[in-house]
Motif scaffolding. Sequence first.
Motif, mmCIF file in Angstrom:
data_model
loop_
_atom_site.group_PDB
_atom_site.id
_atom_site.type_symbol
_atom_site.label_atom_id
_atom_site.label_comp_id
_atom_site.label_asym_id
_atom_site.label_seq_id
_atom_site.Cartn_x
_atom_site.Cartn_y
_atom_site.Cartn_z
ATOM 1 N N GLN A 138 0.713 -1.180 0.002
ATOM 2 C CA GLN A 138 -0.094 -0.074 -0.099
ATOM 3 C C GLN A 138 0.846 1.242 -0.128
ATOM 4 O O GLN A 138 0.601 2.444 -0.867
ATOM 5 C CB GLN A 138 -0.886 -0.125 1.283
ATOM 6 N N MET A 139 2.121 1.391 0.677
ATOM 7 C CA MET A 139 2.573 2.342 0.802
ATOM 8 C C MET A 139 3.547 2.752 -0.599
ATOM 9 O O MET A 139 3.703 3.778 -0.905
ATOM 10 C CB MET A 139 3.821 1.877 1.900
ATOM 11 N N LEU A 140 3.857 1.500 -1.203
ATOM 12 C CA LEU A 140 4.669 1.989 -2.712
ATOM 13 C C LEU A 140 3.712 2.503 -3.671
ATOM 14 O O LEU A 140 3.948 3.004 -4.415
ATOM 15 C CB LEU A 140 5.072 0.371 -3.053
ATOM 16 N N GLY A 141 2.226 2.124 -3.314
ATOM 17 C CA GLY A 141 1.345 2.795 -4.320
ATOM 18 C C GLY A 141 0.744 3.964 -3.925
ATOM 19 O O GLY A 141 -0.334 4.294 -4.354
ATOM 20 N N ASP A 142 1.117 4.425 -2.775
ATOM 21 C CA ASP A 142 0.448 5.781 -2.093
ATOM 22 C C ASP A 142 1.116 7.008 -2.625
ATOM 23 O O ASP A 142 2.240 7.326 -2.551
ATOM 24 C CB ASP A 142 0.907 5.528 -0.556
ATOM 25 N N PRO A 143 0.450 7.727 -3.762
ATOM 26 C CA PRO A 143 0.984 8.842 -4.127
ATOM 27 C C PRO A 143 1.159 10.022 -3.108
ATOM 28 O O PRO A 143 2.082 10.749 -3.122
ATOM 29 C CB PRO A 143 -0.094 9.532 -5.218
ATOM 30 N N TYR A 144 0.551 10.065 -2.213
ATOM 31 C CA TYR A 144 0.612 11.034 -1.085
ATOM 32 C C TYR A 144 2.061 10.720 -0.322
ATOM 33 O O TYR A 144 2.813 11.847 0.059
ATOM 34 C CB TYR A 144 -0.453 11.285 0.078
ATOM 35 N N TYR A 145 2.545 9.569 0.049
ATOM 36 C CA TYR A 145 3.453 9.447 0.659
ATOM 37 C C TYR A 145 4.850 9.580 -0.382
ATOM 38 O O TYR A 145 5.991 10.159 0.231
ATOM 39 C CB TYR A 145 3.692 7.755 0.916
ATOM 40 N N ARG A 146 4.604 9.287 -1.428
ATOM 41 C CA ARG A 146 5.867 9.805 -2.551
ATOM 42 C C ARG A 146 5.915 11.193 -2.713
ATOM 43 O O ARG A 146 7.132 11.694 -2.747
ATOM 44 C CB ARG A 146 5.304 9.090 -4.202
#
Length: 373
Positions: A138-146
């Motif tokens: 989920q983290m790898l696909g999270d645009p807000y985290y990127r």
Amino acid sequence: MADQASAVTPGLALATPADFIPDSRKRLGWFILAAASLVLAATFVVQALFVSGVTTIGFANWRPLIYAYVIWGIALGIAQVLRRGEDGYKALFVLPAVLFTVAMVIFPTLFGLYIAFTDWNLSSFTGRQFNGLANFWQMLGDPYYRNALFNMVLYVLAVLVEYVIAFGLALLLNAQIRARKFFRVVFLLPLMLSPVAVSWMIGKSLLEYRFGPAATLARHLGWSSPTFFADPTLARLSIMALDAWTYIPFMMIMLLAGLQAMSKEIHEAAKVDGANAWQSFWQVTFPLMLPVSVTAIILRIIFKLKLADIIITVTSGGPGGATDSVTSFIYREYRDRSNVGYGTMLAMVYLILIIIFVTLLLKLAQRFVRNVT
């Protein structure tokens, strides 16, 4: 001869106390430590299996593990004395600090690592459930985290601009100017304030788009809608300015201390050789200040990596997460969404990235200073 032997024997006894520790006493120390370690490990395994739902045997909470850890610490101290004698007594002075560090750093980190692989939302009635690598994917696909990671790159690069400003102020305050002591105190005032106080005084009051003095002045100068925190780019720049205003004095005072520690004879020799002010700075002052400069920059980067309070107070990560740092994003993941499992995964990954980045930064800085000086 007898007197000489009696004079030498006590010295030998004091020099090699470990040789006089019986093997039975050493074995007893090993046995006590092994038994306590076995109890601690068994308590942890039983409770972990019980909490995970694998077995029905366990404790109501983790308190027995604390008791087992205290017993293990006492057993470790006893084992040190039994096995090492006088050196063991010396180790007892360090042991409380080691045990405290393990209890306050190692255990929480391991527990956080476990939480990172669970689905735990405080607003859910299902409780904590193990979900493997689901949080990681989920983290790898999270645009807000990127986006938060990208913002951190921009915020860290801004340290170079802060360094230039801080160096200029340090040179100014090191010069023979009027009211030099007064200006030193004035420039240090932002560092004495809490970042939250700075956020309210400047971000929430001075830069407020309706009635703030800065917004009012901007309207008089022709800016029809002076919203400092509505446009993503301008909002990032505003956050950088607020953070820089708070922490530039920290770099300035370190650089000023380095300048004052330099010998005046070096600059006098440069003048004798015909160097002008720029040549004296670039060829003498700047190279000699490199160790202090690198230290100030690294410390400032470490502070920058945990930037959150100004963002949370002023923009709450907005507009649309444009100003989020990783720390503020993780905070909002906990506070707004109550997503403990996913937020912990983000924090653990960010911790690993910080360790790798700071380690490489220290090695590169050490190599750079060694090559230049």
